[in-house]
Design an enzyme around this catalytic site. Structure first.
Site, PDB file in Angstrom:
ATOM      1  N   PRO A   2       0.828  -1.204   0.000  1.00 37.03           N
ATOM      2  CA  PRO A   2       0.000   0.000   0.000  1.00 37.03           C
ATOM      3  C   PRO A   2       0.866   1.260   0.000  1.00 37.03           C
ATOM      4  CG  PRO A   2      -0.799  -1.587   1.601  1.00 37.03           C
ATOM      5  CD  PRO A   2       0.531  -2.087   1.124  1.00 37.03           C
ATOM      6  N   GLU A   3       0.539   2.182  -0.891  1.00 35.27           N
ATOM      7  CA  GLU A   3       1.260   3.448  -0.980  1.00 35.27           C
ATOM      8  C   GLU A   3       0.350   4.553  -0.460  1.00 35.27           C
ATOM      9  OE1 GLU A   3       3.165   3.756  -4.858  1.00 35.27           O
ATOM     10  OE2 GLU A   3       3.408   1.580  -4.945  1.00 35.27           O
ATOM     11  N   HIS A  94      -4.517 -15.432   9.277  1.00 36.62           N
ATOM     12  CA  HIS A  94      -3.430 -14.449   9.280  1.00 36.62           C
ATOM     13  C   HIS A  94      -3.678 -13.284  10.240  1.00 36.62           C
ATOM     14  CE1 HIS A  94      -1.631 -16.591   5.963  1.00 36.62           C
ATOM     15  NE2 HIS A  94      -2.757 -16.505   5.279  1.00 36.62           N
ATOM     16  N   ARG A 113       2.009 -11.670   5.015  1.00 34.12           N
ATOM     17  CA  ARG A 113       3.475 -11.684   4.910  1.00 34.12           C
ATOM     18  C   ARG A 113       4.168 -11.419   6.241  1.00 34.12           C
ATOM     19  NH1 ARG A 113       5.064 -10.585  -0.436  1.00 34.12           N
ATOM     20  NH2 ARG A 113       7.206 -10.886   0.281  1.00 34.12           N
TER      21      ARG A 113
END
Length: 275
Positions: A2-3, A94, A113
């Site tokens: 995400p930016e 997760h 991740r």
């Protein structure tokens, strides 16, 4: 990852859903998520009973404002915040943190991740501590102009794309938008920052503001797994001009879009438009 547009979209959604609610209970299920030097039980206890006054951001960092404290979240590659009604069945695999809120809400952090981070810091001091202290201004900062970018970037002999990704110089731009910005500014990603002129830096800044603003309007870019909220995708990926368009014709000149590596990052560009 995400930016800036994706993070801005997330905080707007979170403010609508959980601003003003109180954290009744905090449960951290993945200890490495926490980067504050206190025990997990202490961390959880410190959050309990705190009202979420506001949710803001600095570049890609999400800032939960909790009275005299702030909880700083960096999503890294795959982090996501989702809000559920209490009692809702959701994917547990997760999950790294669960906050039980007032108004029968759950605020859940998931990360496939496991690169995301949480810092708990004093509100009066967090801007002078890691991870925020070295974050550069973002393109929307009113004090920025082409001359500022030239002053902080032109001393580097690195490729301009690499310099654009340096969050200490200008923040919020990641791999997707660096490609798009350089395409709009008509600058080859492998040009050396030291070789660019003032007009090039002005073009970079103007392109940055226009592209990031448009992406925010469309809820960011859903590439891989980004979702601003459960079941909802961003839409800016439909307007990408070069990123992920290897071997497809350029929208402007028809030449085939190329993909190369710049400092290890997959980079897309048009050899005709960007020279």
């Amino acid at each position: 990852m995400p930016e800036l547009p994706e993070v801005e979209t997330v905080i707007r959604i979170l403010n609508k859903k959980v601003k003003g609610l109180t954290i009744r209970k905090a449960t951290i299920t993945y200890p490495n998520l926490i980067k504050t030097d206190i025990s997990i039980p202490e961390f959880e206890k410190e959050l309990e009973g705190r009202k979420i006054d506001n949710i803001s951001r600095i570049a890609k960092h999400i800032i939960f404002e909790l009275q005299e404290l702030v909880l700083i979240s960096h999503l890294r590659m795959e982090g996501k915040w989702f809000v559920y009604e209490a009692g809702t069945q959701y994917e547990q695999k997760h999950v790294e943190a669960v906050f039980e809120l007032s108004d029968n809400k759950l605020l859940v952090y998931t990360d496939t991740r496991k690169f995301g981070t949480l810092h708990l810091q004093e509100k009066s001091k967090f801007r002078t501590q890691k991870p925020i202290q070295n974050v550069g201004p973002e393109p929307f900062d009113s004090s920025l102009n082409g001359q500022y970018l030239m002053d902080i970037m032109s001393g580097s002999n690195k490729h301009i794309k690499t310099v654009l990704l340096d969050q200490t110089k200008i923040s919020g731009i990641g791999n997707i938008y660096a490609d798009e910005i350089l395409f709009e500014a008509k600058i080859h990603p492998e040009k050396r920052a030291s070789s660019l002129k003032l007009r090039n830096y002005e073009d970079i800044l103007n392109a940055s503001k226009r592209i990031l603003k448009r992406s925010i309007e469309l809820g960011g870019s859903t590439i891989d797994s980004y979702q601003p909220e459960q079941g909802i995708d961003g839409k800016y990926q439909n307007e990408l001009k070069v990123h992920l368009r290897k071997d497809k014709p350029c929208f402007e000149c028809g030449r085939i879009i190329q993909k190369i590596k710049v400092n290890g990052r997959g980079t897309y560009f048009c050899g005709e438009c960007q020279n």
